[in-house]
Design an enzyme around this catalytic site. Structure first.
Site, short mmCIF file in Angstrom:
data_model
loop_
_atom_site.label_atom_id
_atom_site.label_comp_id
_atom_site.label_asym_id
_atom_site.label_seq_id
_atom_site.Cartn_x
_atom_site.Cartn_y
_atom_site.Cartn_z
CB ALA A 79 -1.02 0.17 1.31
CB SER A 80 0.70 4.42 1.41
OG SER A 80 -0.50 5.02 0.78
CB VAL A 81 5.08 0.85 2.78
CG1 VAL A 81 6.59 0.64 2.76
CG2 VAL A 81 4.40 1.05 4.12
CB THR A 82 4.08 1.72 -2.62
OG1 THR A 82 3.67 0.21 -2.71
CG2 THR A 82 4.50 2.06 -4.36
CE LYS A 83 0.75 8.09 -1.45
NZ LYS A 83 0.07 6.89 -1.33
#
Length: 363
Positions: free
Chosen positions: A83-87
């Protein structure tokens, strides 16, 4: 090879032993973490937890199940949708291209994505990285025809959705609003500036050089996820598989799958210049703006609270967090394949087990 990645590689491969002082965790540390993780144990959606200090895994363990239907256990190698750890990876890709001279952080986003409406004229890549663009949320304007069982939305669909809405939440640079739209546009910018598909760029410039062999920006029908955990949500007294939604195929804001073993290698690379040079790391780890939480700033793909660098990730069936204390060389990663609870506070509790004489709780 940097000292941290060397330590991680040796520890994870089991090919060498470190001095006892480097390996020894706090007394009873694993048992104390097991107690903290009690709700993740048994025949329930689980978690993988990593604690690193000085590049050494003090704890590297799975709890519960990665796949309820088959009883497959969660392991250190299990891959979860970040999820937003991807950013932080999307931001790193942009910074790599800036280092290459292929783009500038001060480029107007419309240099790369000219079909955006007039309201985006003044938006820069730098503002998007720190969520100061004012871009509208694509989830609020996406076409109702997108359905996870038929067609998923992709990064290019985000651009197409925004093209028809000539407005923003505020003037660029004049506020903060967390923007998944912005990071989807950054993925497209990486693709256009590099001439490579975003998933390929990540693989060739980040994952392969670091030995993150099981990490992937997942594309259905194109790539595979090794050792995959499936996501679940607790509904009406039971766990239901809720692994994909209509937005799960958007890569730039949340489409990477990874494991705690691979994230140990990523963490090691953040201490030296194998990927990002000193200036790029400083830019990523500096709070460029306040956020909607009083004690939290935002860098480029990282939240900053006190001495910590961290980011959480929430999506359908997954809740994850990475928390780093760089000055202490301590990192905690917790990846879970369930919709609730959020693991940030649990990660802080786990960190306190390994630094009990110096509290690390931030909020």
């Amino acid at each position: 090879m940097g000292v941290f990645v060397l330590a991680v590689s040796m520890a994870l491969s089991g090919c060498a032993s470190a001095p006892p002082s480097a390996q020894a965790p706090a007394a009873g540390g694993e048992a104390r973490v097991d107690a903290l993780m009690a709700d993740y144990q048994g025949k329930v959606p689980g978690a993988s937890v990593l604690v690193l200090r000085d590049g050494q895994p003090l704890l590297r363990k799975g709890y519960g199940l990665a796949v309820l239907e088959t009883g497959e256990a969660a392991m250190p190698r299990t891959n979860y949708r970040l999820a937003s750890v991807t950013k932080q990876f999307t931001a790193a890709a942009v910074l790599l291209l800036a280092q290459d001279g292929k783009l500038s952080l001060d480029d107007p986003i419309k240099r790369w994505l000219p079909s955006l409406p007039k309201s985006a004229d003044a938006i820069t890549i730098r503002q998007i990285l720190s969520h100061m663009s004012g871009l509208i949320d694509y989830e609020d304007v996406m076409a109702s025809s997108f359905d996870a069982d038929q067609r998923q939305m992709h990064d290019l669909d985000v651009l197409r959705a925004l093209e028809g809405h000539d407005r923003g939440y505020f003037a660029p640079g004049q506020g903060y609003r967390y923007s998944n739209s912005g990071y989807a546009l950054l993925a497209l910018t990486v693709q256009r500036a590099s001439g490579r598909p975003f998933a390929s760029f990540l693989r060739e410039r980040i994952f392969q050089p670091l030995g993150m062999h099981d990490t992937v920006a997942y594309e259905r029908g194109v790539s595979q996820v090794a050792h995959r955990a499936f996501g679940y949500s607790y509904e009406n007294g039971r766990w239901l598989r809720t692994d994909q939604s209509s937005t799960s195929a958007v890569l730039g804001d949340g489409g990477i799958y990874s494991s705690i073993d691979d994230l140990a290698k990523w963490d090691a690379a953040l201490y030296d210049d194998r990927l990002l040079n000193d200036a790029s790391r400083e830019a990523a780890f500096t709070a460029h703006t306040a956020t909607d939480l009083a004690d939290v700033g935002y860098g480029y793909g990282w939240r900053i609270t006190g001495e910590t660098l961290w980011h959480s990730g929430e999506t359908m069936g997954f809740r994850n967090v990475i928390v780093r204390w760089p000055r202490r060389h301590l990192t905690v990663v917790m990846l879970t394949n369930r919709n609730d609870p959020e693991p940030y506070r649990k990660a802080l509790e786990i960190a306190e087990v390994y630094l009990p004489s110096s509290p690390v709780r931030e909020r």
